[in-house]
Design an enzyme around this catalytic site. Structure first.
Site, short mmCIF file in Angstrom:
data_model
loop_
_atom_site.label_atom_id
_atom_site.label_comp_id
_atom_site.label_asym_id
_atom_site.label_seq_id
_atom_site.Cartn_x
_atom_site.Cartn_y
_atom_site.Cartn_z
N HIS A 2 2.99 92.38 31.02
CA HIS A 2 4.05 92.61 30.04
C HIS A 2 5.20 91.61 30.20
CE1 HIS A 2 1.85 96.23 29.34
NE2 HIS A 2 2.13 96.72 30.54
N HIS A 17 -0.64 98.67 26.29
CA HIS A 17 -1.88 98.42 27.02
C HIS A 17 -3.08 98.40 26.08
CE1 HIS A 17 0.86 100.54 29.87
NE2 HIS A 17 0.48 99.55 30.66
#
Length: 340
Positions: A61, A223
């Site tokens: 991320h 995700h």
């Protein structure tokens, strides 16, 4: 799979090495276990001790969380494997290293592994007389439960909570005050994203989910978790309108509307979205706010909370009262975000 990596199994460690070499003035990078600290520790810089604000979670991320360590934001970040929470002993080590004697605030995205491991680490630290508090970020309005969570997911709004908590710590607030302001920030933020194309996980060598060339996923998780619906590709104005409708409806379902107080509009890239498209999306989101009488007084555009190389965007709206606004406007200096 085409990736600029040396080996999939060392991608996190290789990233940390590059981060250390590029930002050694700001960061003190540790390995075995992996965590990133501010380089200006009180003993080295002479500054006054602060409440330590830490966060972390699975890698993939970036620049969240490691790229947001520095004065005015995080004191430490804990990167796990790609899309996998760091284990409790790793978080414990980072927490103990970050503690400056005034307590530690953990900012935790609402994912089952993160919640469990940060809670365990907090309990272990408290056995060593380190006072620990935590704030859960659950800003994704797309779904109430998902593959990874019980309740709403923590997504791009995490950056906002980290910035506000870091500002409160920097001005010398105690742990209770830093925690209270972070909780107010977490309660004031709403987000939702869309994926045009899945990211490729280097450990798997393939896309994290399947999406046809003519489809998009509204409400995707960071995700690759499923969103609200999979629909045909459509013009950007319609896509952003769908995200804004969902975000604003969630505000209106509560006790206050998004128009109460100053409003921050944050348009976040998911890893493979050009800057031109992000700003185009910002314009559509801004227009949607204006049409509802919402005055956008603060803005942020860029790829800060990504999902590897996913093509897509997320929209975050934040209601800022006077205290939250002052904290958002406060200076910070990190590899990924600098405010003077």
């Amino acid at each position: 799979m085409k990736k600029l990596v040396t080996a999939p199994e060392t991608v996190v460690e290789d990233y940390l090495r590059g981060l250390a070499l590029a930002h050694g003035d700001l960061l003190d990078v540790h390995t075995n276990p992996n965590f990133v600290l501010r380089a200006d520790r009180p003993a080295l810089s002479g500054r006054e001790p602060q409440v330590a604000v830490i966060s972390g979670g699975g890698s993939g991320h970036e620049p969240l969380h490691c790229g947001l360590v520095g004065p005015g934001m995080l004191h430490a970040a804990v990167p796990g494997p790609v899309f996998t929470s760091p284990p409790a002993p790793q978080i414990q080590a980072a927490t103990m290293a970050a503690d400056e004697g005034r307590g530690v605030l953990m900012i935790v995205k609402n994912y089952t592994g993160d919640v469990m491991n940060f809670e365990t680490a907090a309990e272990l630290c408290e056995l060593d007389d380190v006072e620990v508090a935590s704030v859960l970020v659950a800003d994704d309005v797309a779904v109430e439960d998902s593959t990874f969570t019980a309740g709403r997911r923590g997504v791009a709004g995490t950056l906002v909570v980290e910035k506000i908590a870091g500002a409160a710590a920097a001005r010398g607030d105690d742990l209770a005050a830093v925690t209270a302001l972070a909780e107010r920030a977490a309660a004031s933020v709403r987000s939702m994203g869309v994926a045009l194309r899945a990211g490729v996980n280097p450990n798997l060598g393939q896309a994290t989910f399947d999406l046809a060339e003519d489809e998009i996923e509204l409400g995707i998780g960071i995700h690759g978790e499923p969103g609200r619906e999979r629909v045909p590709m459509r013009p950007a104005k319609e896509i952003i309108g769908s995200l804004m409708d969902a975000i604003l409806a969630d505000f209106e379902a509560g006790e206050a509307t998004a128009a109460d107080g100053d409003v921050l509009l944050f348009v976040n890239g998911m890893g493979a979205t050009p800057d031109s498209e992000l700003h185009l999306c910002f314009a559509h989101a801004y227009d949607a706010c204006t049409a509802r009488g919402i005055a956008v007084t603060r803005s942020l555009v860029g790829s800060y909370v990504t999902s590897l190389d996913m093509a897509g965007v997320s929209i975050t709206l934040v209601r800022l009262d006077a205290d939250l606004l002052a904290a958002w406007d406060a200076p910070c200096h990190t590899p990924a975000l600098v405010r003077c």
